[in-house]
Design a protein around this motif. Structure first.
Motif, PDB file in Angstrom:
ATOM      1  N   SER A   1      -3.439  -3.095  -2.198  1.00 27.36           N
ATOM      2  CA  SER A   1      -3.332  -4.238  -3.110  1.00 27.36           C
ATOM      3  C   SER A   1      -2.692  -3.830  -4.432  1.00 27.36           C
ATOM      4  CB  SER A   1      -4.721  -4.839  -3.366  1.00 27.36           C
ATOM      5  OG  SER A   1      -5.327  -5.239  -2.158  1.00 27.36           O
ATOM      6  N   LEU A   2      -1.593  -3.134  -4.321  1.00 25.82           N
ATOM      7  CA  LEU A   2      -0.937  -2.610  -5.523  1.00 25.82           C
ATOM      8  C   LEU A   2      -0.412  -3.734  -6.410  1.00 25.82           C
ATOM      9  CD1 LEU A   2       0.770   0.457  -3.898  1.00 25.82           C
ATOM     10  CD2 LEU A   2      -0.713   0.543  -5.910  1.00 25.82           C
ATOM     11  N   LYS A   3      -0.462  -3.463  -7.707  1.00 26.64           N
ATOM     12  CA  LYS A   3      -0.023  -4.427  -8.712  1.00 26.64           C
ATOM     13  C   LYS A   3       1.097  -3.790  -9.548  1.00 26.64           C
ATOM     14  CE  LYS A   3      -4.833  -5.957  -9.228  1.00 26.64           C
ATOM     15  NZ  LYS A   3      -5.954  -6.131 -10.192  1.00 26.64           N
ATOM     16  N   PRO A   4       1.933  -4.599 -10.158  1.00 28.87           N
ATOM     17  CA  PRO A   4       2.993  -4.031 -11.008  1.00 28.87           C
ATOM     18  C   PRO A   4       2.435  -3.098 -12.092  1.00 28.87           C
ATOM     19  CG  PRO A   4       3.457  -6.337 -10.583  1.00 28.87           C
ATOM     20  CD  PRO A   4       2.092  -6.066  -9.991  1.00 28.87           C
ATOM     21  N   GLU A   5       1.246  -3.368 -12.582  1.00 23.36           N
ATOM     22  CA  GLU A   5       0.672  -2.516 -13.620  1.00 23.36           C
ATOM     23  C   GLU A   5       0.205  -1.161 -13.088  1.00 23.36           C
ATOM     24  OE1 GLU A   5      -0.141  -5.702 -12.903  1.00 23.36           O
ATOM     25  OE2 GLU A   5      -2.318  -6.046 -13.139  1.00 23.36           O
TER      26      GLU A   5
ATOM     27  N   THR B   1     -12.043   1.840 -13.623  1.00 21.45           N
ATOM     28  CA  THR B   1     -12.321   0.436 -13.357  1.00 21.45           C
ATOM     29  C   THR B   1     -11.138  -0.249 -12.682  1.00 21.45           C
ATOM     30  OG1 THR B   1     -13.823   0.345 -15.250  1.00 21.45           O
ATOM     31  CG2 THR B   1     -12.944  -1.761 -14.435  1.00 21.45           C
ATOM     32  N   SER B   2      -9.936   0.100 -13.104  1.00 21.06           N
ATOM     33  CA  SER B   2      -8.731  -0.524 -12.563  1.00 21.06           C
ATOM     34  C   SER B   2      -8.491  -0.173 -11.106  1.00 21.06           C
ATOM     35  CB  SER B   2      -7.512  -0.114 -13.387  1.00 21.06           C
ATOM     36  OG  SER B   2      -7.337   1.289 -13.358  1.00 21.06           O
ATOM     37  N   ALA B   3      -9.112   0.903 -10.635  1.00 20.03           N
ATOM     38  CA  ALA B   3      -8.890   1.389  -9.275  1.00 20.03           C
ATOM     39  C   ALA B   3      -9.997   0.987  -8.304  1.00 20.03           C
ATOM     40  CB  ALA B   3      -8.745   2.903  -9.280  1.00 20.03           C
ATOM     41  N   LYS B   4     -11.143   0.635  -8.818  1.00 17.44           N
ATOM     42  CA  LYS B   4     -12.287   0.326  -7.960  1.00 17.44           C
ATOM     43  C   LYS B   4     -11.977  -0.831  -7.022  1.00 17.44           C
ATOM     44  CE  LYS B   4     -15.995   2.015 -10.939  1.00 17.44           C
ATOM     45  NZ  LYS B   4     -17.142   1.652 -11.807  1.00 17.44           N
ATOM     46  N   GLY B   5     -12.309  -0.628  -5.750  1.00 15.60           N
ATOM     47  CA  GLY B   5     -12.104  -1.661  -4.753  1.00 15.60           C
ATOM     48  C   GLY B   5     -10.714  -1.708  -4.163  1.00 15.60           C
ATOM     49  N   ARG B   6      -9.774  -0.976  -4.766  1.00 17.53           N
ATOM     50  CA  ARG B   6      -8.392  -0.972  -4.260  1.00 17.53           C
ATOM     51  C   ARG B   6      -7.934   0.424  -3.844  1.00 17.53           C
ATOM     52  NH1 ARG B   6      -4.212  -2.286  -7.596  1.00 17.53           N
ATOM     53  NH2 ARG B   6      -5.273  -1.410  -9.433  1.00 17.53           N
ATOM     54  N   PHE B   7      -8.377   1.441  -4.546  1.00 17.27           N
ATOM     55  CA  PHE B   7      -7.951   2.811  -4.282  1.00 17.27           C
ATOM     56  C   PHE B   7      -9.100   3.605  -3.659  1.00 17.27           C
ATOM     57  CE2 PHE B   7      -4.706   3.022  -8.047  1.00 17.27           C
ATOM     58  CZ  PHE B   7      -4.060   1.913  -7.535  1.00 17.27           C
ATOM     59  N   THR B   8      -8.740   4.568  -2.815  1.00 21.50           N
ATOM     60  CA  THR B   8      -9.724   5.460  -2.223  1.00 21.50           C
ATOM     61  C   THR B   8      -9.223   6.887  -2.294  1.00 21.50           C
ATOM     62  OG1 THR B   8     -10.450   3.733  -0.675  1.00 21.50           O
ATOM     63  CG2 THR B   8     -11.072   6.001  -0.179  1.00 21.50           C
TER      64      THR B   8
ATOM     65  N   SER C   1       0.828  -1.203   0.000  1.00 25.56           N
ATOM     66  CA  SER C   1       0.000   0.000   0.000  1.00 25.56           C
ATOM     67  C   SER C   1       0.861   1.251   0.000  1.00 25.56           C
ATOM     68  CB  SER C   1      -0.904   0.033   1.244  1.00 25.56           C
ATOM     69  OG  SER C   1      -1.786  -1.067   1.275  1.00 25.56           O
ATOM     70  N   LEU C   2       0.299   2.301  -0.543  1.00 29.38           N
ATOM     71  CA  LEU C   2       0.892   3.634  -0.489  1.00 29.38           C
ATOM     72  C   LEU C   2      -0.232   4.648  -0.360  1.00 29.38           C
ATOM     73  CD1 LEU C   2       3.620   3.738  -3.325  1.00 29.38           C
ATOM     74  CD2 LEU C   2       4.034   3.881  -0.861  1.00 29.38           C
ATOM     75  N   ARG C   3       0.073   5.778   0.260  1.00 28.22           N
ATOM     76  CA  ARG C   3      -0.883   6.876   0.289  1.00 28.22           C
ATOM     77  C   ARG C   3      -0.229   8.109  -0.334  1.00 28.22           C
ATOM     78  NH1 ARG C   3      -3.966  10.200   5.127  1.00 28.22           N
ATOM     79  NH2 ARG C   3      -1.866  11.070   5.414  1.00 28.22           N
TER      80      ARG C   3
END
Length: 114
Positions: free
Chosen positions: A83-87, A60-67, A16-18
């Motif tokens: 839940s960061l991903k390499p992409e 769409t790529s951020a939903k559920g993981r980013f706020t 995670s990162l903020r």
């Protein structure tokens, strides 16, 4: 209006990162704010936006993981990334669009290792 983004760095996949974006000038509480990201050679894309009233929208790529959130007392907008991903590796920019002008922060690099 000036935007100063910070909080990027190197993190392992699943971490995670903020990100923070401090805004100076004008009346922050009236601003719609957004986070965008860009990979070299690709177009800048919207990640998340928040209106002056706090309504949010996500790619769409951020939903559920980013706020995305804002603190009007601190003139700051945040992007909590879980839940960061390499992409997700990219330079992240904060942005606000005002009548007659578009303002961007300087960008902060997020690198997610696999």
């Amino acid at each position: 209006v000036q935007l100063q983004a910070s909080g990027g760095g190197l993190v392992q996949a699943g971490g995670s990162l903020r990100l923070s974006c401090a805004v100076s000038g004008g009346t922050f509480r009236r601003y719609h704010m957004g986070w965008y990201r860009q990979v070299p050679g690709e177009q800048r894309e919207s990640v998340a936006t928040i209106t002056s009233l706090g309504s949010t929208n996500y790619a769409t790529s951020a939903k559920g993981r980013f706020t995305i959130s804002r603190d009007n007392a601190r003139n700051t907008v945040y992007l909590q990334m879980n839940s960061l991903k390499p992409e997700d590796t990219a330079v992240y920019y904060c942005h606000t669009l005002q009548p007659g002008a578009s303002y961007w922060g300087q960008g902060t690099l997020v690198t997610v290792s696999s």
